[in-house]
Write a protein that holds these residues in place. Structure first.
Motif, PDB file in Angstrom:
ATOM      1  N   THR A 169       3.631  -3.991  -6.346  1.00 13.91           N
ATOM      2  CA  THR A 169       3.057  -4.311  -5.037  1.00 13.91           C
ATOM      3  C   THR A 169       3.205  -3.134  -4.085  1.00 13.91           C
ATOM      4  O   THR A 169       2.281  -2.781  -3.352  1.00 13.91           O
ATOM      5  CB  THR A 169       3.746  -5.549  -4.439  1.00 13.91           C
ATOM      6  N   LEU A 170       4.386  -2.514  -4.102  1.00 14.40           N
ATOM      7  CA  LEU A 170       4.636  -1.369  -3.231  1.00 14.40           C
ATOM      8  C   LEU A 170       3.700  -0.214  -3.562  1.00 14.40           C
ATOM      9  O   LEU A 170       3.158   0.447  -2.664  1.00 14.40           O
ATOM     10  CB  LEU A 170       6.095  -0.933  -3.365  1.00 14.40           C
ATOM     11  N   LEU A 171       3.481   0.036  -4.844  1.00  9.16           N
ATOM     12  CA  LEU A 171       2.596   1.123  -5.263  1.00  9.16           C
ATOM     13  C   LEU A 171       1.160   0.859  -4.820  1.00  9.16           C
ATOM     14  O   LEU A 171       0.456   1.770  -4.376  1.00  9.16           O
ATOM     15  CB  LEU A 171       2.658   1.300  -6.780  1.00  9.16           C
ATOM     16  N   ARG A 172       0.713  -0.374  -4.927  1.00 12.07           N
ATOM     17  CA  ARG A 172      -0.656  -0.713  -4.522  1.00 12.07           C
ATOM     18  C   ARG A 172      -0.835  -0.579  -3.019  1.00 12.07           C
ATOM     19  O   ARG A 172      -1.852  -0.065  -2.546  1.00 12.07           O
ATOM     20  CB  ARG A 172      -1.000  -2.120  -4.992  1.00 12.07           C
ATOM     21  N   LEU A 198      -7.148  -4.034   4.279  1.00 10.27           N
ATOM     22  CA  LEU A 198      -6.039  -3.507   3.482  1.00 10.27           C
ATOM     23  C   LEU A 198      -5.819  -4.372   2.250  1.00 10.27           C
ATOM     24  O   LEU A 198      -5.612  -3.854   1.141  1.00 10.27           O
ATOM     25  CB  LEU A 198      -4.769  -3.451   4.327  1.00 10.27           C
ATOM     26  N   ALA A 199      -5.854  -5.680   2.441  1.00 11.29           N
ATOM     27  CA  ALA A 199      -5.658  -6.592   1.316  1.00 11.29           C
ATOM     28  C   ALA A 199      -6.718  -6.365   0.236  1.00 11.29           C
ATOM     29  O   ALA A 199      -6.406  -6.357  -0.961  1.00 11.29           O
ATOM     30  CB  ALA A 199      -5.701  -8.039   1.807  1.00 11.29           C
ATOM     31  N   GLU A 200      -7.959  -6.150   0.646  1.00 11.39           N
ATOM     32  CA  GLU A 200      -9.036  -5.915  -0.321  1.00 11.39           C
ATOM     33  C   GLU A 200      -8.807  -4.612  -1.088  1.00 11.39           C
ATOM     34  O   GLU A 200      -8.970  -4.558  -2.313  1.00 11.39           O
ATOM     35  CB  GLU A 200     -10.383  -5.864   0.401  1.00 11.39           C
ATOM     36  N   LEU A 201      -8.405  -3.554  -0.371  1.00 12.98           N
ATOM     37  CA  LEU A 201      -8.156  -2.267  -1.028  1.00 12.98           C
ATOM     38  C   LEU A 201      -6.991  -2.351  -2.006  1.00 12.98           C
ATOM     39  O   LEU A 201      -7.000  -1.697  -3.053  1.00 12.98           O
ATOM     40  CB  LEU A 201      -7.869  -1.196   0.027  1.00 12.98           C
ATOM     41  N   ALA A 202      -5.976  -3.148  -1.648  1.00  6.16           N
ATOM     42  CA  ALA A 202      -4.784  -3.253  -2.491  1.00  6.16           C
ATOM     43  C   ALA A 202      -4.894  -4.364  -3.532  1.00  6.16           C
ATOM     44  O   ALA A 202      -3.993  -4.515  -4.367  1.00  6.16           O
ATOM     45  CB  ALA A 202      -3.551  -3.491  -1.620  1.00  6.16           C
ATOM     46  N   GLY A 203      -5.984  -5.151  -3.487  1.00  6.48           N
ATOM     47  CA  GLY A 203      -6.149  -6.250  -4.432  1.00  6.48           C
ATOM     48  C   GLY A 203      -5.165  -7.378  -4.200  1.00  6.48           C
ATOM     49  O   GLY A 203      -4.605  -7.931  -5.146  1.00  6.48           O
ATOM     50  N   MET A 204      -4.957  -7.718  -2.918  1.00  3.72           N
ATOM     51  CA  MET A 204      -3.989  -8.737  -2.563  1.00  3.72           C
ATOM     52  C   MET A 204      -4.616  -9.799  -1.669  1.00  3.72           C
ATOM     53  O   MET A 204      -5.691  -9.603  -1.124  1.00  3.72           O
ATOM     54  CB  MET A 204      -2.789  -8.108  -1.822  1.00  3.72           C
ATOM     55  N   ASP A 205      -3.891 -10.884  -1.496  1.00  6.54           N
ATOM     56  CA  ASP A 205      -4.332 -11.935  -0.581  1.00  6.54           C
ATOM     57  C   ASP A 205      -4.048 -11.499   0.858  1.00  6.54           C
ATOM     58  O   ASP A 205      -2.945 -11.016   1.147  1.00  6.54           O
ATOM     59  CB  ASP A 205      -3.576 -13.227  -0.881  1.00  6.54           C
ATOM     60  N   PRO A 206      -5.013 -11.639   1.774  1.00  8.44           N
ATOM     61  CA  PRO A 206      -4.788 -11.244   3.169  1.00  8.44           C
ATOM     62  C   PRO A 206      -3.585 -11.925   3.800  1.00  8.44           C
ATOM     63  O   PRO A 206      -2.867 -11.324   4.600  1.00  8.44           O
ATOM     64  CB  PRO A 206      -6.085 -11.659   3.870  1.00  8.44           C
ATOM     65  N   GLY A 207      -3.350 -13.175   3.443  1.00  2.48           N
ATOM     66  CA  GLY A 207      -2.208 -13.889   3.994  1.00  2.48           C
ATOM     67  C   GLY A 207      -0.882 -13.256   3.588  1.00  2.48           C
ATOM     68  O   GLY A 207       0.072 -13.233   4.374  1.00  2.48           O
ATOM     69  N   PHE A 208      -0.840 -12.709   2.368  1.00  2.00           N
ATOM     70  CA  PHE A 208       0.378 -12.043   1.913  1.00  2.00           C
ATOM     71  C   PHE A 208       0.635 -10.778   2.716  1.00  2.00           C
ATOM     72  O   PHE A 208       1.771 -10.509   3.126  1.00  2.00           O
ATOM     73  CB  PHE A 208       0.271 -11.717   0.425  1.00  2.00           C
ATOM     74  N   VAL A 209      -0.426  -9.983   2.950  1.00  2.00           N
ATOM     75  CA  VAL A 209      -0.281  -8.762   3.728  1.00  2.00           C
ATOM     76  C   VAL A 209       0.205  -9.082   5.134  1.00  2.00           C
ATOM     77  O   VAL A 209       1.115  -8.428   5.660  1.00  2.00           O
ATOM     78  CB  VAL A 209      -1.608  -7.984   3.778  1.00  2.00           C
ATOM     79  N   GLU A 210      -0.377 -10.085   5.763  1.00  2.00           N
ATOM     80  CA  GLU A 210       0.034 -10.460   7.115  1.00  2.00           C
ATOM     81  C   GLU A 210       1.482 -10.933   7.127  1.00  2.00           C
ATOM     82  O   GLU A 210       2.233 -10.627   8.065  1.00  2.00           O
ATOM     83  CB  GLU A 210      -0.890 -11.554   7.645  1.00  2.00           C
ATOM     84  N   TYR A 211       1.890 -11.666   6.096  1.00  2.00           N
ATOM     85  CA  TYR A 211       3.266 -12.159   6.043  1.00  2.00           C
ATOM     86  C   TYR A 211       4.248 -11.002   5.930  1.00  2.00           C
ATOM     87  O   TYR A 211       5.270 -10.964   6.635  1.00  2.00           O
ATOM     88  CB  TYR A 211       3.444 -13.109   4.855  1.00  2.00           C
ATOM     89  N   VAL A 212       3.958 -10.039   5.044  1.00  2.00           N
ATOM     90  CA  VAL A 212       4.862  -8.903   4.839  1.00  2.00           C
ATOM     91  C   VAL A 212       4.974  -8.073   6.113  1.00  2.00           C
ATOM     92  O   VAL A 212       6.048  -7.564   6.441  1.00  2.00           O
ATOM     93  CB  VAL A 212       4.380  -8.031   3.663  1.00  2.00           C
TER      94      VAL A 212
END
Length: 222
Positions: free
Chosen positions: A54-57, A29-43
């Motif tokens: 961020t919400l749109l991505r 998911l992080a790769e598809l959204a262009g984000m850090d995996p740690g951020f996705v897990e934290y959210v």
């Protein structure tokens, strides 16, 4: 950039739900959204607020809408948007229908109740080739599904669907068959069915629907 709000923890739960629905890991998911995996897990694991971008991505990567991630559509029926410019209706065979509903979840049972045609949502599971759910003994559904004649079963319809509002697509499966009250002697066989009603309360009565006819349709939004 403004931050959009939801109830604490709701955003993370909805992100995790849609991610798992698509079979994605947090890293994917992080790769598809262009984000850090740690951020996705934290959210996902902590009450959080995120910016509009961020919400749109996240919504785009999860094939849903920002409002859906924030729970904005909780009190409205799904599918109120306009249809896709082009769409295609596909008839599903029995094997595909069973594959779609195999994970269990929420379906709708339709039957002739004491006050006329009745449709109610239930949590269900597939168990030994039948649809199984639980209800309250002596309640409206229990009474509505009894014929009063020993050995005579009640013919019902059972429907399950999934709607992807972002893609204007979805599927539905209809099972028609006999509803059978599980007897005391049959209860041990229900122990591993895994059906657990969200409604709570004393819902120890098991109902089993034996499929006689299975049909389904899928709408492809283009």
């Amino acid at each position: 950039m403004t931050a959009r709000r939801s109830m604490p923890g709701d955003l993370g739960r909805r992100i995790a739900y849609h991610r798992e629905r698509l079979g994605l890991s947090a890293e994917q998911l992080a790769e598809l959204a262009g984000m850090d995996p740690g951020f996705v897990e934290y959210v996902e694991k902590n009450p959080s607020q995120v910016g509009e971008g961020t919400l749109l991505r996240l919504a785009g990567a999860l094939r849903t809408t920002p409002d859906d991630l924030l729970g904005g559509g909780m009190d409205r029926p799904p599918g109120d948007g306009s249809p896709a410019a082009k769409s295609r209706l596909e008839e599903l065979d029995e094997q595909e229908c069973l594959r779609l509903i195999a994970p269990g979840g929420i379906g709708r049972i339709a039957f002739g109740g004491l006050r006329g045609p009745t449709v109610l949502p239930v949590n269900y599971r597939l168990h030994d080739g039948a649809v199984v759910f639980r209800t309250q003994e002596g309640g409206p559904m229990d009474a509505g599904l009894r014929t009063g004649l020993e050995g005579v079963e009640f013919l019902v319809g059972f429907e399950v669907d999934r709607i992807d509002e972002a893609a204007r697509s979805g599927w539905s499966v209809l099972i028609q068959g006999a509803a059978h009250h599980v007897t005391e002697s049959e209860l041990p066989g229900m122990a591993d069915s895994g059906v657990d009603p969200w409604a709570g309360g004393d819902r120890r009565l098991y109902i089993r629907i034996v499929p006689q006819h299975i049909t389904g349709r899928r709408v492809h939004g283009l």
